[in-house]
Motif scaffolding. Structure first.
Motif, PDB file in Angstrom:
ATOM      1  N   ASP A  76       0.821  -1.214   0.000  1.00 39.43           N
ATOM      2  CA  ASP A  76       0.000   0.000   0.000  1.00 39.43           C
ATOM      3  C   ASP A  76       0.857   1.267   0.000  1.00 39.43           C
ATOM      4  N   ARG A  77       1.998   1.185  -0.685  1.00 36.40           N
ATOM      5  CA  ARG A  77       2.924   2.324  -0.698  1.00 36.40           C
ATOM      6  C   ARG A  77       2.256   3.590  -1.228  1.00 36.40           C
ATOM      7  N   GLU A  78       1.513   3.482  -2.329  1.00 38.76           N
ATOM      8  CA  GLU A  78       0.896   4.666  -2.944  1.00 38.76           C
ATOM      9  C   GLU A  78      -0.138   5.308  -2.005  1.00 38.76           C
ATOM     10  N   LEU A  79      -0.924   4.477  -1.325  1.00 33.25           N
ATOM     11  CA  LEU A  79      -1.935   4.999  -0.398  1.00 33.25           C
ATOM     12  C   LEU A  79      -1.274   5.692   0.791  1.00 33.25           C
ATOM     13  N   ILE A  80      -0.181   5.089   1.287  1.00 36.36           N
ATOM     14  CA  ILE A  80       0.533   5.682   2.422  1.00 36.36           C
ATOM     15  C   ILE A  80       1.153   7.022   2.017  1.00 36.36           C
ATOM     16  N   GLU A  81       1.747   7.070   0.819  1.00 38.66           N
ATOM     17  CA  GLU A  81       2.341   8.314   0.337  1.00 38.66           C
ATOM     18  C   GLU A  81       1.282   9.415   0.167  1.00 38.66           C
ATOM     19  N   LYS A  82       0.102   9.029  -0.305  1.00 41.24           N
ATOM     20  CA  LYS A  82      -0.985   9.993  -0.482  1.00 41.24           C
ATOM     21  C   LYS A  82      -1.457  10.530   0.870  1.00 41.24           C
ATOM     22  N   LEU A  83      -1.557   9.617   1.859  1.00 38.64           N
ATOM     23  CA  LEU A  83      -1.966  10.017   3.208  1.00 38.64           C
ATOM     24  C   LEU A  83      -0.965  11.002   3.809  1.00 38.64           C
ATOM     25  N   ILE A  84       0.315  10.692   3.646  1.00 43.71           N
ATOM     26  CA  ILE A  84       1.377  11.565   4.164  1.00 43.71           C
ATOM     27  C   ILE A  84       1.308  12.942   3.501  1.00 43.71           C
ATOM     28  N   SER A  85       1.184  12.931   2.169  1.00 42.96           N
ATOM     29  CA  SER A  85       1.140  14.191   1.412  1.00 42.96           C
ATOM     30  C   SER A  85      -0.050  15.057   1.830  1.00 42.96           C
ATOM     31  N   ASN A  86      -1.222  14.428   1.994  1.00 35.98           N
ATOM     32  CA  ASN A  86      -2.429  15.175   2.371  1.00 35.98           C
ATOM     33  C   ASN A  86      -2.294  15.798   3.758  1.00 35.98           C
ATOM     34  N   LYS A  87      -1.731  15.031   4.698  1.00 36.40           N
ATOM     35  CA  LYS A  87      -1.626  15.535   6.071  1.00 36.40           C
ATOM     36  C   LYS A  87      -0.598  16.671   6.152  1.00 36.40           C
ATOM     37  N   ILE A  88       0.532  16.534   5.441  1.00 36.91           N
ATOM     38  CA  ILE A  88       1.522  17.612   5.436  1.00 36.91           C
ATOM     39  C   ILE A  88       0.935  18.878   4.795  1.00 36.91           C
ATOM     40  N   SER A  89       0.167  18.691   3.719  1.00 37.27           N
ATOM     41  CA  SER A  89      -0.487  19.842   3.072  1.00 37.27           C
ATOM     42  C   SER A  89      -1.476  20.519   4.023  1.00 37.27           C
ATOM     43  N   GLU A  90      -2.184  19.709   4.802  1.00 35.62           N
ATOM     44  CA  GLU A  90      -3.143  20.245   5.772  1.00 35.62           C
ATOM     45  C   GLU A  90      -2.440  21.085   6.835  1.00 35.62           C
ATOM     46  N   VAL A  91      -1.287  20.568   7.310  1.00 40.37           N
ATOM     47  CA  VAL A  91      -0.520  21.305   8.321  1.00 40.37           C
ATOM     48  C   VAL A  91      -0.015  22.618   7.745  1.00 40.37           C
ATOM     49  N   LYS A  92       0.531  22.570   6.533  1.00 42.18           N
ATOM     50  CA  LYS A  92       1.066  23.783   5.911  1.00 42.18           C
ATOM     51  C   LYS A  92      -0.031  24.809   5.624  1.00 42.18           C
ATOM     52  N   SER A  93      -1.198  24.335   5.224  1.00 38.15           N
ATOM     53  CA  SER A  93      -2.331  25.245   4.972  1.00 38.15           C
ATOM     54  C   SER A  93      -2.759  25.946   6.254  1.00 38.15           C
ATOM     55  N   LYS A  94      -2.750  25.180   7.353  1.00 36.51           N
ATOM     56  CA  LYS A  94      -3.124  25.766   8.651  1.00 36.51           C
ATOM     57  C   LYS A  94      -2.088  26.816   9.073  1.00 36.51           C
ATOM     58  N   ILE A  95      -0.817  26.554   8.792  1.00 41.14           N
ATOM     59  CA  ILE A  95       0.235  27.527   9.113  1.00 41.14           C
ATOM     60  C   ILE A  95       0.013  28.825   8.333  1.00 41.14           C
ATOM     61  N   VAL A  96      -0.285  28.700   7.037  1.00 41.02           N
ATOM     62  CA  VAL A  96      -0.517  29.876   6.189  1.00 41.02           C
ATOM     63  C   VAL A  96      -1.744  30.650   6.683  1.00 41.02           C
ATOM     64  N   GLU A  97      -2.790  29.918   7.035  1.00 43.51           N
ATOM     65  CA  GLU A  97      -4.018  30.551   7.522  1.00 43.51           C
ATOM     66  C   GLU A  97      -3.757  31.351   8.799  1.00 43.51           C
ATOM     67  N   LEU A  98      -3.057  30.753   9.735  1.00 49.33           N
ATOM     68  CA  LEU A  98      -2.765  31.425  11.003  1.00 49.33           C
ATOM     69  C   LEU A  98      -1.896  32.662  10.792  1.00 49.33           C
ATOM     70  N   LYS A  99      -0.892  32.526   9.922  1.00 45.17           N
ATOM     71  CA  LYS A  99       0.000  33.658   9.668  1.00 45.17           C
ATOM     72  C   LYS A  99      -0.713  34.780   8.933  1.00 45.17           C
ATOM     73  N   SER A 100      -1.581  34.428   7.979  1.00 50.94           N
ATOM     74  CA  SER A 100      -2.304  35.462   7.220  1.00 50.94           C
ATOM     75  C   SER A 100      -3.252  36.249   8.109  1.00 50.94           C
ATOM     76  N   ASN A 101      -3.723  35.620   9.188  1.00 49.43           N
ATOM     77  CA  ASN A 101      -4.607  36.298  10.138  1.00 49.43           C
ATOM     78  C   ASN A 101      -3.850  36.888  11.326  1.00 49.43           C
ATOM     79  N   ASN A 102      -2.509  36.884  11.213  1.00 45.88           N
ATOM     80  CA  ASN A 102      -1.643  37.434  12.268  1.00 45.88           C
ATOM     81  C   ASN A 102      -1.911  36.804  13.639  1.00 45.88           C
ATOM     82  N   LYS A 103      -2.156  35.500  13.633  1.00 48.76           N
ATOM     83  CA  LYS A 103      -2.423  34.784  14.879  1.00 48.76           C
ATOM     84  C   LYS A 103      -1.172  34.043  15.341  1.00 48.76           C
ATOM     85  N   GLU A 104      -0.832  34.232  16.607  1.00 41.92           N
ATOM     86  CA  GLU A 104       0.306  33.527  17.185  1.00 41.92           C
ATOM     87  C   GLU A 104      -0.054  32.057  17.406  1.00 41.92           C
ATOM     88  N   PHE A 105       0.939  31.183  17.250  1.00 41.70           N
ATOM     89  CA  PHE A 105       0.702  29.763  17.502  1.00 41.70           C
ATOM     90  C   PHE A 105       2.011  29.094  17.877  1.00 41.70           C
TER      91      PHE A 105
END
Length: 418
Positions: A76-105
């Motif tokens: 299930d290498r492809e499924l695992i890689e997709k899961l990893i990619s999606n979760k990292i993208s989610e984390v990075k999106s949350k970082i961008v969202e917090l920074k764009s709203n000038n929120k400390e975290f």
């Protein structure tokens, strides 16, 4: 040479802003009971490290620890890689969202926001929450307006189990078209959209929808307004209603004239506020009450004609000054039903009186409020003391002006009503 490069790197690392990183790791320090290693997202910020469990694991022989990725032989290498990619993208999106709203975290709060995201509240749920709050605050009239808007939206869309992002400009324009086909007036449509705009602003403040999804930058609610014909009478017309012969007339005809008279002589007080008046509202020959609509304090001298009206209904066994509400009306709904019944009959009686007196506009209790303001304005009273409410964009503005003047200024102005 190597020492110099490392020294320069350290200098640059102190100058550059601290970055937040997110990478996948195969956590080999705590193998699971089945011998497999859990996969986690490693989040680093300000030298603090936190982990997000991916909920999957793999055997050590299937993981490339140098490249930090599953080996080609990993099931299930492809499924695992997709899961990893999606979760990292989610984390990075949350970082961008917090920074764009000038929120400390921190690394911890970032992980919490990603691991335990706030449950999205739908349009319908927020409407219901707001309606409940208005019920708790006993703001009956405003609650009814929001309830009517909610009911209208349900009829239009069949449900409101939708995110606020779906209520875009196109959606709202379809709703406006639907309202027009229903034969709704321009002012009714305006009220519906102002209520929706208020709920949408609440959603933005609560973080339920992004500010860039705000549809009212394109869809201007201000254009949904129809100029209402003025409902003020001349002084002679007002006095003809005040002096109308009620001898032998029925209860509602008499009540209609008395309420109109009291409203005119007592600062244009509206029907609902008159209905709730009790003996406690008269202090040292002054009428003191808080408007139910705006909560503003009103403090006016009792006028002789108004006192004569109250004398007609004086009864120490009844809590209210007017025979509109009684102790039998306990719940807010019972009071609302009673108010609706009485105002309908009172305005029907006033309409007949107006026609009999050849008054050019439809006579209602609200005409007394408008006429009060108009008579004072025509007499030269400064709008800063008492102004024509029909000319204001907000009733609160009028009340704020009234509240800020000394009693003797208002007293002197109200002498012109006689």
């Amino acid at each position: 040479m190597l020492k110099q490069v490392l020294k320069q790197r350290n200098v640059f690392s102190n100058v550059l802003p601290k970055m937040t990183t997110a990478d996948v790791i195969c956590y080999k320090y705590k193998p699971l009971k089945n011998g497999e290693l859990p996969l986690k997202i490693k989040v680093c910020k300000d030298r603090k490290t936190r982990y997000i469990n991916l909920g999957v694991s793999t055997k050590s022989e299937y993981w490339d620890f140098e490249k930090n990725q599953p080996k080609p032989t990993c099931p299930d290498r492809e499924l695992i890689e997709k899961l990893i990619s999606n979760k990292i993208s989610e984390v990075k999106s949350k970082i961008v969202e917090l920074k764009s709203n000038n929120k400390e975290f921190s690394a911890t709060t970032l992980v919490e926001k990603v691991s335990h995201p706030t449950k999205a509240i739908t349009v319908g749920e927020l409407f219901k929450q707001h309606i409940h709050c208005l019920e708790e605050e006993k703001r009956t009239g405003y609650r009814l307006s929001i309830q009517q808007t909610y009911n209208s939206l349900i009829k239009f869309n069949s449900h409101l189990d939708i995110p606020f992002s779906e209520m875009d400009c196109g959606w709202l324009k379809r709703y406006e078209t639907w309202l027009r086909k229903q034969g709704k007036s321009e002012n009714t449509i305006g009220i519906r959209f102002r209520n929706i705009r208020m709920i949408f602003n609440s959603a933005i403040n609560m973080g339920l929808v992004k500010p860039e999804n705000y549809p009212f930058k394109q869809l201007k609610v201000s254009k949904l307004h129809q100029e209402t014909a003025k409902r003020a009478l001349t002084k002679d017309e007002i006095l003809s209603v005040v002096n109308y012969n009620i001898t032998g007339k029925d209860f509602y005809c008499k009540l209609a004239v008395h309420l109109f008279t009291f409203s005119y002589f007592m600062g244009g007080i509206n029907f609902v506020d008159m209905a709730y008046l009790t003996g406690k509202n008269i202090v040292s020959n002054r009428l003191i009450y808080n408007r139910r609509k705006t909560s503003k304090l009103i403090n006016l001298p009792m006028q002789e004609r108004a006192l004569l009206v109250l004398k007609e209904y004086k009864d120490s066994n009844k809590p209210y000054l007017f025979p509109i509400l009684s102790i039998s009306h306990r719940t807010e709904q019972q009071k609302l039903n009673r108010l609706h019944k009485v105002i309908t009959k009172v305005n029907k009686a006033l309409k007949c009186i107006g026609e009999e007196l050849n008054i050019p506009i439809k006579l209602t209790t609200y005409v007394a409020r408008h006429s009060y303001a108009t008579v004072l304005k025509r007499a030269g009273v400064a709008t800063s003391i008492i102004c024509e409410s029909l000319g204001h964009s907000s009733e609160k503005v009028t009340q704020i002006y009234l509240d800020n003047f000394e009693n003797n200024q208002i007293d002197k102005a109200m002498e012109l009503l006689k």
